[in-house]
Design a protein around this motif. Structure first.
Motif, PDB file in Angstrom:
ATOM      1  N   MET A  74       0.832  -1.206   0.000  1.00 19.74           N
ATOM      2  CA  MET A  74       0.000   0.000   0.000  1.00 19.74           C
ATOM      3  C   MET A  74       0.867   1.256   0.000  1.00 19.74           C
ATOM      4  SD  MET A  74      -2.975  -1.243   2.693  1.00 19.74           S
ATOM      5  CE  MET A  74      -3.741   0.365   2.740  1.00 19.74           C
ATOM      6  N   ASP A  75       1.931   1.240   0.792  1.00 23.55           N
ATOM      7  CA  ASP A  75       2.849   2.392   0.796  1.00 23.55           C
ATOM      8  C   ASP A  75       3.491   2.573  -0.571  1.00 23.55           C
ATOM      9  OD1 ASP A  75       2.209   2.711   3.438  1.00 23.55           O
ATOM     10  OD2 ASP A  75       3.998   1.679   4.193  1.00 23.55           O
ATOM     11  N   GLN A  76       3.874   1.453  -1.183  1.00 25.17           N
ATOM     12  CA  GLN A  76       4.479   1.538  -2.511  1.00 25.17           C
ATOM     13  C   GLN A  76       3.477   2.061  -3.539  1.00 25.17           C
ATOM     14  OE1 GLN A  76       6.227  -2.115  -3.802  1.00 25.17           O
ATOM     15  NE2 GLN A  76       6.941  -1.304  -5.755  1.00 25.17           N
ATOM     16  N   SER A  77       2.217   1.610  -3.427  1.00 27.29           N
ATOM     17  CA  SER A  77       1.183   2.088  -4.349  1.00 27.29           C
ATOM     18  C   SER A  77       0.960   3.583  -4.179  1.00 27.29           C
ATOM     19  CB  SER A  77      -0.121   1.321  -4.094  1.00 27.29           C
ATOM     20  OG  SER A  77      -1.164   1.810  -4.926  1.00 27.29           O
ATOM     21  N   GLU A  78       0.946   4.037  -2.932  1.00 29.05           N
ATOM     22  CA  GLU A  78       0.766   5.470  -2.686  1.00 29.05           C
ATOM     23  C   GLU A  78       1.932   6.275  -3.246  1.00 29.05           C
ATOM     24  OE1 GLU A  78       0.056   8.510   1.116  1.00 29.05           O
ATOM     25  OE2 GLU A  78       0.291   6.333   1.406  1.00 29.05           O
ATOM     26  N   ALA A  79       3.147   5.743  -3.062  1.00 27.73           N
ATOM     27  CA  ALA A  79       4.334   6.438  -3.582  1.00 27.73           C
ATOM     28  C   ALA A  79       4.310   6.483  -5.112  1.00 27.73           C
ATOM     29  CB  ALA A  79       5.602   5.748  -3.093  1.00 27.73           C
ATOM     30  N   LEU A  80       3.898   5.387  -5.743  1.00 25.94           N
ATOM     31  CA  LEU A  80       3.816   5.378  -7.197  1.00 25.94           C
ATOM     32  C   LEU A  80       2.752   6.353  -7.692  1.00 25.94           C
ATOM     33  CD1 LEU A  80       4.143   1.533  -7.894  1.00 25.94           C
ATOM     34  CD2 LEU A  80       5.825   3.305  -8.403  1.00 25.94           C
ATOM     35  N   GLY A  81       1.641   6.440  -6.956  1.00 23.84           N
ATOM     36  CA  GLY A  81       0.604   7.394  -7.342  1.00 23.84           C
ATOM     37  C   GLY A  81       1.101   8.831  -7.270  1.00 23.84           C
ATOM     38  N   LYS A  82       1.821   9.154  -6.209  1.00 26.64           N
ATOM     39  CA  LYS A  82       2.369  10.497  -6.085  1.00 26.64           C
ATOM     40  C   LYS A  82       3.395  10.774  -7.181  1.00 26.64           C
ATOM     41  CE  LYS A  82       1.710  10.886  -1.076  1.00 26.64           C
ATOM     42  NZ  LYS A  82       2.394  11.069   0.238  1.00 26.64           N
ATOM     43  N   MET A  83       4.207   9.777  -7.479  1.00 22.50           N
ATOM     44  CA  MET A  83       5.205   9.950  -8.530  1.00 22.50           C
ATOM     45  C   MET A  83       4.538  10.160  -9.892  1.00 22.50           C
ATOM     46  SD  MET A  83       8.380   7.429  -9.470  1.00 22.50           S
ATOM     47  CE  MET A  83       8.902   7.459  -7.758  1.00 22.50           C
ATOM     48  N   LYS A  84       3.452   9.428 -10.120  1.00 22.86           N
ATOM     49  CA  LYS A  84       2.725   9.589 -11.390  1.00 22.86           C
ATOM     50  C   LYS A  84       2.138  10.990 -11.505  1.00 22.86           C
ATOM     51  CE  LYS A  84      -0.883   7.457 -14.193  1.00 22.86           C
ATOM     52  NZ  LYS A  84      -1.917   6.387 -14.267  1.00 22.86           N
ATOM     53  N   ASP A  85       1.606  11.519 -10.402  1.00 25.14           N
ATOM     54  CA  ASP A  85       1.082  12.878 -10.413  1.00 25.14           C
ATOM     55  C   ASP A  85       2.178  13.895 -10.718  1.00 25.14           C
ATOM     56  OD1 ASP A  85      -1.391  11.849  -9.802  1.00 25.14           O
ATOM     57  OD2 ASP A  85      -1.206  12.215  -7.638  1.00 25.14           O
ATOM     58  N   VAL A  86       3.337  13.670 -10.140  1.00 23.34           N
ATOM     59  CA  VAL A  86       4.459  14.579 -10.403  1.00 23.34           C
ATOM     60  C   VAL A  86       4.858  14.520 -11.871  1.00 23.34           C
ATOM     61  CG1 VAL A  86       6.873  15.052  -9.876  1.00 23.34           C
ATOM     62  CG2 VAL A  86       5.303  14.498  -8.034  1.00 23.34           C
ATOM     63  N   TYR A  87       4.909  13.302 -12.443  1.00 19.79           N
ATOM     64  CA  TYR A  87       5.269  13.161 -13.852  1.00 19.79           C
ATOM     65  C   TYR A  87       4.236  13.820 -14.755  1.00 19.79           C
ATOM     66  CZ  TYR A  87       8.981   9.839 -12.683  1.00 19.79           C
ATOM     67  OH  TYR A  87      10.119   9.258 -12.206  1.00 19.79           O
ATOM     68  N   GLU A  88       2.946  13.709 -14.355  1.00 20.09           N
ATOM     69  CA  GLU A  88       1.906  14.319 -15.175  1.00 20.09           C
ATOM     70  C   GLU A  88       1.988  15.842 -15.142  1.00 20.09           C
ATOM     71  OE1 GLU A  88      -1.658  12.700 -13.646  1.00 20.09           O
ATOM     72  OE2 GLU A  88      -1.523  10.798 -14.761  1.00 20.09           O
ATOM     73  N   LYS A  89       2.347  16.400 -13.981  1.00 18.46           N
ATOM     74  CA  LYS A  89       2.472  17.852 -13.872  1.00 18.46           C
ATOM     75  C   LYS A  89       3.779  18.354 -14.477  1.00 18.46           C
ATOM     76  CE  LYS A  89      -0.350  18.093  -9.675  1.00 18.46           C
ATOM     77  NZ  LYS A  89      -0.370  18.449  -8.226  1.00 18.46           N
ATOM     78  N   ASN A  90       4.797  17.546 -14.411  1.00 15.22           N
ATOM     79  CA  ASN A  90       6.112  17.919 -14.945  1.00 15.22           C
ATOM     80  C   ASN A  90       6.610  16.803 -15.872  1.00 15.22           C
ATOM     81  OD1 ASN A  90       6.606  20.391 -13.169  1.00 15.22           O
ATOM     82  ND2 ASN A  90       6.324  18.772 -11.623  1.00 15.22           N
ATOM     83  N   PRO A  91       6.212  16.809 -17.117  1.00 16.76           N
ATOM     84  CA  PRO A  91       6.608  15.719 -18.044  1.00 16.76           C
ATOM     85  C   PRO A  91       8.111  15.602 -18.229  1.00 16.76           C
ATOM     86  CG  PRO A  91       4.796  17.043 -18.929  1.00 16.76           C
ATOM     87  CD  PRO A  91       5.302  17.773 -17.728  1.00 16.76           C
ATOM     88  N   GLN A  92       8.838  16.712 -18.030  1.00 16.31           N
ATOM     89  CA  GLN A  92      10.276  16.624 -18.230  1.00 16.31           C
ATOM     90  C   GLN A  92      10.958  15.726 -17.193  1.00 16.31           C
ATOM     91  OE1 GLN A  92       8.619  19.277 -17.405  1.00 16.31           O
ATOM     92  NE2 GLN A  92       9.456  20.270 -15.576  1.00 16.31           N
ATOM     93  N   MET A  93      10.295  15.463 -16.084  1.00 23.36           N
ATOM     94  CA  MET A  93      10.878  14.609 -15.043  1.00 23.36           C
ATOM     95  C   MET A  93      10.720  13.128 -15.341  1.00 23.36           C
ATOM     96  SD  MET A  93       9.850  16.641 -11.548  1.00 23.36           S
ATOM     97  CE  MET A  93      10.871  15.538 -10.601  1.00 23.36           C
ATOM     98  N   GLY A  94       9.747  12.750 -16.180  1.00 25.85           N
ATOM     99  CA  GLY A  94       9.572  11.335 -16.503  1.00 25.85           C
ATOM    100  C   GLY A  94       8.255  11.098 -17.204  1.00 25.85           C
ATOM    101  N   ASP A  95       8.122   9.908 -17.745  1.00 29.21           N
ATOM    102  CA  ASP A  95       6.921   9.522 -18.470  1.00 29.21           C
ATOM    103  C   ASP A  95       5.957   8.835 -17.499  1.00 29.21           C
ATOM    104  OD1 ASP A  95       5.018   8.866 -20.282  1.00 29.21           O
ATOM    105  OD2 ASP A  95       6.186   7.297 -21.296  1.00 29.21           O
TER     106      ASP A  95
END
Length: 583
Positions: free
Chosen positions: A415-436
């Protein structure tokens, strides 16, 4: 008092004394080195000893560390290992603070002593050179003075000679005057050399030699002081670690006093108790009707005993049940009444199957001759471990609870890993230059699948735990399980197939449609007589004098289930509390 004044003429004594002092320092350094080697070997042997008696991972001894007396022995081994470390520290400090320091200081002293002695020799050689010059001038003065006396005597003799001419007399006088002048010059040179020598001699004995001897005295005193410090360090090095060594010994003493024999017994009970009730009494079953079937000469022949019957059928395999004839379920109940005897010449009872004699002898064999070897058969028999159904009720509850805790931790991690991946995905969506963001989809999917799988397993094990807690307290051993004496038991209501060995422990089956109701009403209350930590799974802690509600009375295994006012439930040792049941 100093050496330059009092020992100005004892150069050889000073030389030998300073050399013996340096030899003593070197000897002490060798002594300390050998002491450090002894300490290192002692520490090494202690470490090897502790390693030899330390349990290996996964071994039986490691599993027994739950008991305080076994754990105390491990604590002693750990303390001895620390003690060995302190012995190594003693050797290391002695080597650094004594051996290395004194060796370095010894080299400096040797160089200083060599320099001072060379200064003495140099000054002495200079004085000896001046003395040689003085001696030469003295001898020349002596020789020239004698020649001058001879020349003067010859001139006087020539002057008194009547036959000598005036020229001869003048020549003799001039020669005598010249010799006298040369003798006077030699005298003056001798006097100068004597004055120079005396001055250098005074300088050597009263200044240079005194100063050098005093320096040697100061060097020797510094050597003695440094050696004294080495002597003190020899004791202080060990004294500094004595408090830690004392703590090691105190740890051993404390570990010995921490042994709790009563707690070890409780741990053994908690670790191995099965949760079963003791087996009930065996019922009497009358097999005499089947054995004494009437024959044409039965009234005349003597009845054969079990041993004779066994001898007659020793080559025949006895079976309790066959595939075509099984016991009716009513006859297996521990409360069933004995079967009604059949007519003498009538058909055999269904309980006997096709061969009542074989059945009877097998029952006699099981009740008279305990089959101790069946324990090994029980251990070797493969069982279905899903849900830990093969374990006794109490052990099953503990294993299920442990499994639930492990799955819960793993689920929380996912669950912690899923939450971290969700936050990372949000960051990537807001800042595409950081990752896909799409690159995280496989991981998010895999994590979701893992969470779903773990939730399913968690629900499955929780249902098993609920079932084990609700129904596993009144289970008895099966008909053919072993009692405490190793003999078969015959009171379980579980039917057995033909291929089931009588020594295997078979547990009672329960209905699967169990639903958890509200908390059961208390059946009494208890007052704690002693403190109980409740450190094991399934138990509950209590303090002396605490009042708890009794939910389930002792089933014969020494444990009573209680509940607090806040709803916490667990087991406590029955002997640790005064229990009063409601009437």
């Amino acid at each position: 008092m100093d050496w330059g004044t009092e020992l100005w003429d004892q150069y050889d004594i000073i030389d030998k004394h300073t050399q013996s002092g340096l030899d003593l320092v070197e000897k002490y350094v060798k002594f300390v080195k050998e002491r450090t080697e002894i300490e290192q070997n002692y520490a090494k042997q202690l470490r090897n000893l502790t390693k030899k008696y330390s349990p290996k991972r996964g071994s039986k001894e490691e599993q027994e560390c739950r008991f305080s007396n076994h754990q105390t022995f491990l604590d002693i081994l750990n303390e001895m290992n620390d003690y060995a470390g302190q012995r190594e520290l003693i050797a290391e400090n002695m080597m650094i603070n004594i051996c290395i320091e004194l060796t370095k200081y010894l080299q400096e002293l040797k160089q200083e002593r060599k320099m001072h002695l060379s200064e003495v020799k140099k000054a002495q050689q200079s004085l000896e050179g001046t003395y040689k010059q003085l001696d030469n001038s003295k001898k020349r003065f002596e020789r020239e003075w004698r020649e001058a006396e001879k020349a003067a005597q010859y001139a006087e003799k020539t002057d008194q000679d009547l036959n000598a001419t005036k020229a001869d007399v003048e020549k003799a006088k001039q020669q005598a005057h010249m010799r006298t002048h040369i003798a006077e010059e030699c005298k003056n040179d001798y006097a100068a050399q004597l004055q120079k020598y005396n001055k250098e001699q005074n300088q050597f004995y009263f200044t240079e030699l005194t100063l050098i001897f005093n320096k040697l005295q100061d060097m020797d005193e510094r050597r003695i002081k440094k050696l004294a410090q080495g002597y003190i360090l020899f004791a202080d090095t060990e004294r500094h670690v004595m408090p830690i060594i004392g703590k090691c010994l105190e740890g051993i003493n404390r570990a010995g006093t921490n042994i709790n024999e009563r707690n070890d017994s409780v741990v053994l009970i908690e670790q191995h108790k099965s949760g079963f009730e003791r087996p009930g009494d065996l019922e009497f079953e009358d097999y005499s009707q089947g054995i004494n079937r009437a024959s044409s000469d039965s009234s005349l022949s003597t009845p054969k005993g079990p041993l004779e019957l066994l001898g007659k059928n020793k080559n025949k395999t006895f079976r309790l049940f066959n595939k075509k004839s099984k016991l009716p379920s009513s006859s297996l109940s521990p409360f069933a009444t004995p079967p009604t005897p059949s007519p003498a010449n009538g058909p055999p009872s269904p309980k006997f199957g096709r061969d009542p004699l074989s059945y009877c002898l097998k029952e006699i064999n099981k009740t008279v001759k305990p089959r101790i070897a069946s324990f090994r058969t029980l251990k070797r028999t493969p069982v279905d471990s899903e849900g830990f159904i093969h374990l006794p009720p109490e052990q099953r509850r503990k294993r299920l609870q442990q499994k639930i805790d492990d799955i819960s931790k793993e689920l929380q991690k996912e669950m912690d890993q899923s939450e971290a991946l969700g936050k990372m995905k949000d960051v990537y969506e807001k800042n595409p230059q950081m990752g896909d963001p799409a690159s995280l989809t496989p991981q998010i999917t895999q994590t979701a699948q893992n969470m779903e799988r773990l939730r399913g397993e968690l629900g499955k094990y929780e249902s098993w735990l609920t079932e084990a807690r609700g129904r596993g307290d009144s289970v008895r051993y099966s008909t053919h399980s072993l009692n405490n004496n190793g003999a078969p038991n015959h009171n379980s209501p579980v039917a057995h197939s033909d291929d089931t060995d009588s020594s295997q422990a078979i547990y009672t089956d329960f209905d699967d449609d169990f639903e958890e109701d509200e908390l059961p009403a208390p059946i009494g209350q208890c007052i704690a007589l002693y403190n109980f930590p409740g450190s094991s799974e399934g138990t509950i802690s209590m303090q002396e004098g605490e009042v708890l509600a009794v939910v389930e009375e002792d089933k014969g295994d020494g444990w009573t289930r209680v509940r607090r006012n806040n709803g916490d439930e667990g087991y406590i040792p029955t002997s640790y509390a005064t229990i009063t049941l409601n009437k």
